[in-house]
Design a protein around this motif. Structure first.
Motif, PDB file in Angstrom:
ATOM      1  N   VAL A 118      12.033 -12.749  54.131  1.00 23.20           N
ATOM      2  CA  VAL A 118      12.615 -11.422  54.365  1.00 23.20           C
ATOM      3  C   VAL A 118      12.666 -10.584  53.092  1.00 23.20           C
ATOM      4  O   VAL A 118      12.792  -9.357  53.160  1.00 23.20           O
ATOM      5  N   ASP A 119      12.569 -11.241  51.935  1.00 17.64           N
ATOM      6  CA  ASP A 119      12.586 -10.476  50.685  1.00 17.64           C
ATOM      7  C   ASP A 119      11.408  -9.521  50.581  1.00 17.64           C
ATOM      8  O   ASP A 119      11.469  -8.537  49.840  1.00 17.64           O
ATOM      9  N   VAL A 120      10.346  -9.789  51.340  1.00 18.62           N
ATOM     10  CA  VAL A 120       9.217  -8.851  51.344  1.00 18.62           C
ATOM     11  C   VAL A 120       9.682  -7.497  51.854  1.00 18.62           C
ATOM     12  O   VAL A 120       9.410  -6.448  51.241  1.00 18.62           O
ATOM     13  N   SER A 121      10.399  -7.490  52.974  1.00 17.24           N
ATOM     14  CA  SER A 121      10.879  -6.232  53.550  1.00 17.24           C
ATOM     15  C   SER A 121      12.109  -5.705  52.829  1.00 17.24           C
ATOM     16  O   SER A 121      12.338  -4.495  52.787  1.00 17.24           O
ATOM     17  N   LEU A 122      12.893  -6.627  52.246  1.00 16.94           N
ATOM     18  CA  LEU A 122      14.159  -6.212  51.648  1.00 16.94           C
ATOM     19  C   LEU A 122      13.991  -5.677  50.236  1.00 16.94           C
ATOM     20  O   LEU A 122      14.690  -4.739  49.831  1.00 16.94           O
ATOM     21  N   TYR A 123      13.049  -6.236  49.472  1.00 17.77           N
ATOM     22  CA  TYR A 123      12.933  -5.864  48.063  1.00 17.77           C
ATOM     23  C   TYR A 123      11.526  -5.437  47.650  1.00 17.77           C
ATOM     24  O   TYR A 123      11.379  -4.547  46.802  1.00 17.77           O
ATOM     25  N   LEU A 124      10.494  -6.076  48.206  1.00 19.34           N
ATOM     26  CA  LEU A 124       9.143  -5.814  47.714  1.00 19.34           C
ATOM     27  C   LEU A 124       8.487  -4.603  48.367  1.00 19.34           C
ATOM     28  O   LEU A 124       7.555  -4.027  47.800  1.00 19.34           O
ATOM     29  N   THR A 125       8.922  -4.240  49.572  1.00 19.18           N
ATOM     30  CA  THR A 125       8.407  -3.046  50.241  1.00 19.18           C
ATOM     31  C   THR A 125       9.587  -2.161  50.630  1.00 19.18           C
ATOM     32  O   THR A 125      10.736  -2.466  50.307  1.00 19.18           O
ATOM     33  N   ASN A 126       9.306  -1.097  51.335  1.00 18.74           N
ATOM     34  CA  ASN A 126      10.361  -0.173  51.724  1.00 18.74           C
ATOM     35  C   ASN A 126      10.902  -0.434  53.128  1.00 18.74           C
ATOM     36  O   ASN A 126      11.525   0.429  53.728  1.00 18.74           O
TER      37      ASN A 126
END
Length: 556
Positions: free
Chosen positions: A328-336
């Protein structure tokens, strides 16, 4: 030569030393707290320091296996003492402890436990669990064993103190049981994993019901492939099945482990006894576990059936916002953000099912990993915090008592395509096929795009470094009407939601609107000059996240 006179293996000395050294972690900070106003506790910790040093010397110089076993026992006693000292200094707990203790108080008073919000429990020092609906989870959402066992401890104090006493006590009991059940030379690892490093002990002091579940699972997992050997459970097998049922009545994490254990028990027993006898063994295990689980839950099933069912299912249905160290860190921190957050949950469930199917197909190879495999599914979940893995790590250690030879004769289903001349590529393809739905779902979630585009129109200030109002221009680029809930964050995690003073509750598809927001405490203090703040908007149906960095500079 008698076993008592045999010299200990060098690797046993190493394990004893590592367990001893692990007790240093976090001990100084507890001593520093105690030295200022709890001198008796500080003195006990000082004695523990002496014990650690002496045990370190003895671990290197004793000449007999029995002597080193006594050193292991001394290290365990020292670890238990330090855990109690740490609890004596830090026992207020967390939101989980407060909820558990409040549930126990309501139970004693004859009031309903489930479905009752207790907002007064949450303040500046107690964390809130925000949901995508713009609210917070303020109710008790675990099975009832922890409140039932906390009720007799309410005399210990206010707040979450009784719940932290229960979880800390359960961890100590679990550590001692694991230490006792492991083969002698392996016992230092139980001290190290359960009470060393300061890792699990901190969760105990926070009052997590999962620690109680862990302690109940320890005797279940140790030598679990032997359950039902010869077609009989016996007293030990009945006790293990009962502990499994009790663990499932303490917290939801054992629900994910139970299918793997049950599938493994059936496979091992079927390889030994045949299908019919193995099925009977499995029925007895499930029957004992289900009976214990029902007995613990009976009062709540009768008195508040609907609220009880909603409560124990709450962690799966509450719609909590993204949090954790997983994908989920992809959506939470790495993308918008993403307009397909729900697919993280689908991916997690599909991975759990796929892993269970692969486990059944290859149980002779994967059997020892039964206590680790379930937690892989949480890496794809919307709530993928590392506590789900950390709190169950003693079970990883207990699983070493179920080595590969225990599964050598286990039954494995072998359809024709998996048993032909090209069986190796076919089996690899079968495993990949079973796991591919989870991978596809995770990819869908991570590659989603944020449906809301947000821009700051104006900023109202209560002071040069304090924001009192924020006006946004928001555009819904998606095809569904969305109900956004806004928050600003200055780092990891999620700050409380801001109130919408002006703007539509629901923003139609392809529409643009102006929103005026107010901080939950009246003002929002700006971070250091030049630091970026992240504006986030969650929507519940469909579940989406839209984020953007904004720069709020202090006024002159």
């Amino acid at each position: 030569m008698s076993a008592a006179w045999e010299p200990p293996a060098q690797w046993h000395r190493v394990l004893t030393l590592l367990a001893d050294i692990s007790l240093f972690i976090g001990t100084r900070s507890v001593w520093a707290q105690a030295a200022s106003h709890r001198l008796v506790v500080a003195a006990v910790i000082s004695v523990c320091y002496a014990s650690i040093l002496v045990c370190g010397v003895l671990a290197l110089v004793v000449r007999r296996e029995r002597s080193l076993a006594r050193v292991d026992l001394c290290v365990l006693v020292t670890a238990v003492t330090l855990a109690l000292c740490a609890w004596a200094m830090n026992h207020n707990g967390s939101d989980e402890a407060d909820l558990t203790a409040q549930a126990a108080r309501e139970l004693v008073a004859g009031h309903a436990v489930y479905g009752q919000p207790w907002p007064w429990l949450f303040g500046h020092t107690v964390a809130l669990t925000p949901t995508v609906t713009g609210g917070y989870d303020l109710t008790y959402g675990y099975p009832p064993l922890a409140p039932l066992l906390t009720a007799p401890l309410l005399w210990l104090g206010h707040g979450g103190v009784p719940a932290t006493a229960l979880s800390t006590g359960a961890l100590i009991v679990g550590a001692v049981v694991l230490w006792r059940l492991l083969p002698g030379p392996w016992r230092p690892t139980a001290t190290m994993v359960c009470l060393g490093f300061g890792m699990l002990a901190s969760y105990g002091r926070l009052g997590y019901p999962a620690i109680l579940a862990l302690a109940l699972l320890v005797p279940v997992v140790v030598r679990w492939p032997r359950i039902g050997r010869g077609g009989r459970l016996g007293p030990a097998g009945v006790a293990q099945a009962a502990c499994l049922g009790a663990a499932c009545a303490a917290q939801q994490l054992p629900w994910f482990l139970a299918p793997f254990l049950l599938a493994g028990i059936y496979a091992v027993r079927r390889g030994e006894l045949g299908a019919r006898a193995a099925g009977l063994v499995l029925l007895r295990v499930v029957g004992v576990a289900a009976t214990v689980w029902l007995l613990i839950n009976t009062y709540f099933i009768v008195s508040e059936p609907g609220a009880w069912l909603d409560g124990i299912a709450l962690p799966l249905t509450q719609g909590a916002v993204l949090h954790g160290q997983g994908l989920v860190d992809v959506s939470l921190y790495l993308t918008n953000g993403s307009d397909r957050l729900g697919w993280y949950s689908y991916a997690s469930l599909l991975l759990l099912g796929g892993l269970l199917a692969v486990f059944v197909l290859f149980v002779r190879r994967l059997g020892p990993a039964a206590t680790v495999l379930p937690w892989l599914a949480f890496y794809l979940a919307t709530r993928s915090q590392d506590g789900y893995y950390l709190m169950m790590t003693p079970l990883w250690l207990a699983a070493v008592t179920a080595p590969l030879p225990e599964f050598a004769g286990a039954w494995q289903p072998r359809p024709r395509p998996l048993s032909g001349p090209h069986r190796r590529p076919a089996r690899i393809a079968a495993a990949a096929l079973l796991l591919s739905p989870a991978v596809a779902s995770a990819a869908l979630a991570a590659t989603g795009t944020p449906p809301l585009h947000m821009a700051v129109a104006s900023v109202g200030r209560a002071a040069p470094t304090a924001v009192s109002r924020l006006t946004l221009r928001v555009t819904n680029s998606g095809d569904s009407a969305l109900t956004p809930h806004f928050t600003l964050t200055r780092g990891q995690g999620m700050d409380p939601y801001w109130s919408v003073v002006r703007g539509p509750a629901t923003l139609p598809a392809h529409a643009t609107a102006t929103y005026e927001l107010r901080p939950p405490t009246g003002t929002f203090t700006l971070p250091r000059r030049g630091a970026r703040v992240r504006l986030r908007a969650f929507t519940p149906s469909p579940q989406t996240l839209s984020s953007t960095y904004i720069r709020l500079l202090p006024s002159a």
